[in-house]
Design a protein around this motif. Structure first.
Motif, PDB file in Angstrom:
ATOM      1  N   UNK A 130      39.415  86.862  88.239  1.00 48.50           N
ATOM      2  CA  UNK A 130      38.801  85.658  88.805  1.00 48.50           C
ATOM      3  C   UNK A 130      39.768  84.486  88.722  1.00 48.50           C
ATOM      4  N   UNK A 131      40.376  84.282  87.550  1.00 48.49           N
ATOM      5  CA  UNK A 131      41.312  83.165  87.385  1.00 48.49           C
ATOM      6  C   UNK A 131      42.513  83.313  88.306  1.00 48.49           C
ATOM      7  N   UNK A 132      43.013  84.531  88.408  1.00 49.71           N
ATOM      8  CA  UNK A 132      44.190  84.756  89.253  1.00 49.71           C
ATOM      9  C   UNK A 132      43.922  84.349  90.698  1.00 49.71           C
ATOM     10  N   UNK A 133      42.800  84.806  91.248  1.00 45.99           N
ATOM     11  CA  UNK A 133      42.568  84.568  92.666  1.00 45.99           C
ATOM     12  C   UNK A 133      42.020  83.175  92.949  1.00 45.99           C
ATOM     13  N   UNK A 134      41.306  82.580  92.012  1.00 48.12           N
ATOM     14  CA  UNK A 134      40.917  81.180  92.193  1.00 48.12           C
ATOM     15  C   UNK A 134      42.160  80.289  92.159  1.00 48.12           C
ATOM     16  N   UNK A 135      43.075  80.562  91.242  1.00 45.02           N
ATOM     17  CA  UNK A 135      44.299  79.772  91.165  1.00 45.02           C
ATOM     18  C   UNK A 135      45.160  79.952  92.413  1.00 45.02           C
ATOM     19  N   UNK A 136      45.229  81.182  92.918  1.00 42.11           N
ATOM     20  CA  UNK A 136      46.009  81.413  94.133  1.00 42.11           C
ATOM     21  C   UNK A 136      45.336  80.752  95.340  1.00 42.11           C
ATOM     22  N   UNK A 137      44.012  80.757  95.368  1.00 39.92           N
ATOM     23  CA  UNK A 137      43.295  80.045  96.423  1.00 39.92           C
ATOM     24  C   UNK A 137      43.628  78.564  96.377  1.00 39.92           C
ATOM     25  N   UNK A 138      43.633  78.005  95.185  1.00 38.09           N
ATOM     26  CA  UNK A 138      43.951  76.583  95.044  1.00 38.09           C
ATOM     27  C   UNK A 138      45.382  76.299  95.509  1.00 38.09           C
ATOM     28  N   UNK A 139      46.294  77.184  95.178  1.00 33.85           N
ATOM     29  CA  UNK A 139      47.683  76.997  95.634  1.00 33.85           C
ATOM     30  C   UNK A 139      47.764  77.007  97.156  1.00 33.85           C
ATOM     31  N   UNK A 140      47.090  77.977  97.783  1.00 29.37           N
ATOM     32  CA  UNK A 140      47.143  78.092  99.238  1.00 29.37           C
ATOM     33  C   UNK A 140      46.447  76.910  99.916  1.00 29.37           C
ATOM     34  N   UNK A 141      45.348  76.433  99.355  1.00 33.16           N
ATOM     35  CA  UNK A 141      44.727  75.221  99.875  1.00 33.16           C
ATOM     36  C   UNK A 141      45.712  74.057  99.788  1.00 33.16           C
ATOM     37  N   UNK A 142      46.475  74.008  98.698  1.00 33.78           N
ATOM     38  CA  UNK A 142      47.463  72.949  98.553  1.00 33.78           C
ATOM     39  C   UNK A 142      48.567  73.039  99.593  1.00 33.78           C
ATOM     40  N   UNK A 143      49.004  74.272  99.892  1.00 30.61           N
ATOM     41  CA  UNK A 143      50.013  74.462 100.944  1.00 30.61           C
ATOM     42  C   UNK A 143      49.486  73.958 102.276  1.00 30.61           C
ATOM     43  N   UNK A 144      48.258  74.324 102.596  1.00 33.13           N
ATOM     44  CA  UNK A 144      47.663  73.902 103.865  1.00 33.13           C
ATOM     45  C   UNK A 144      47.436  72.395 103.889  1.00 33.13           C
ATOM     46  N   UNK A 145      46.987  71.837 102.783  1.00 30.30           N
ATOM     47  CA  UNK A 145      46.769  70.397 102.705  1.00 30.30           C
ATOM     48  C   UNK A 145      48.070  69.638 102.959  1.00 30.30           C
TER      49      UNK A 145
END
Length: 232
Positions: A130-145
């Motif tokens: 859960x932590x791994x994929x939530x953190x990766x989701x946050x990273x990818x949202x940051x890339x898109x942002x």
């Protein structure tokens, strides 16, 4: 006519977004993935990876026999080239769109899909996953942002298939543990796409499917969706 083999998931929504925007005539052929319809021989003939969406174009540009296309990114590119819309012809602009399309199909979709799985569907809660994929989701949202800072859309000033590919995967941001307020440029982009009439029509088509079919994810559906191996 485009025959769309579809189920109301993020990857399915990508294609209805395009079709509603472009005005290409299409019909929907539901593929109930919770009931295993993606394994039927007729569907495997057009989508050998047993995943939807897939399309059949009954009137391809070359005037030949109907052509089938599977994989959502390939479908978006095919439809863009067929219609002459949402994919620039300028060399640099075109490949900017394609870069971000492939970023979505290779990264944003798979990582957010794992986020959904371990947060919502896995039979046991695994904190590391859960932590791994939530953190990766946050990273990818940051890339898109960051990409959207100073740009109306992902590739620049014009709406494109890159936006259509990414948007449906951000619709579930709350279930992914994300807050749009943390990503102001993404939030502005998200709200602009959500307000488009074609977006609203596309998601209404999905709601019509939900109203017609039982989308309950019971134990049998979980086995079909998540228990596939080489034999399947």
């Amino acid at each position: 006519m485009i025959e769309l083999h579809y189920w109301p998931t993020p990857n399915g929504h990508k294609i209805t977004l395009f079709l509603e925007e472009s005005g290409l005539p299409y019909t929907i052929k539901p593929v109930n993935i919770g009931k295993g319809e993606q394994f039927q021989p007729a569907f495997l003939a057009i989508s050998p990876n047993n995943r939807m969406p897939a399309i059949i174009d009954t009137a391809p540009a070359d005037g030949g026999d109907p052509i089938s296309v599977f994989e959502s990114g390939a479908i978006l590119q095919y439809l863009a080239e067929k219609s002459g819309r949402f994919l620039p012809t300028d060399l640099r602009e075109k490949y900017t769109v394609l870069e971000w399309l492939y970023w979505q199909v290779g990264g944003l979709g798979p990582m957010l899909g794992q986020n959904h799985h371990f947060n919502r569907y896995a039979p046991e809660k695994i904190p590391y996953a859960i932590d791994r994929y939530v953190n990766e989701t946050r990273r990818l949202y940051g890339v898109l942002n960051k990409r959207l800072e100073g740009r109306a859309f992902i590739a620049g000033k014009d709406y494109s298939i890159a936006d259509m590919a990414a948007y449906p995967w951000t619709v579930g941001y709350e279930n992914q543990g994300m807050a749009l307020e943390d990503f102001p440029h993404l939030k502005r982009w998200f709200e602009a796409i959500r307000a488009r009439p074609a977006t609203q029509r596309a998601y209404a088509r999905g709601e019509q499917i939900k109203d017609r079919f039982d989308l309950t994810t019971d134990e049998e559906a979980r086995k079909i969706l998540f228990g596939q191996g080489a034999k399947a």
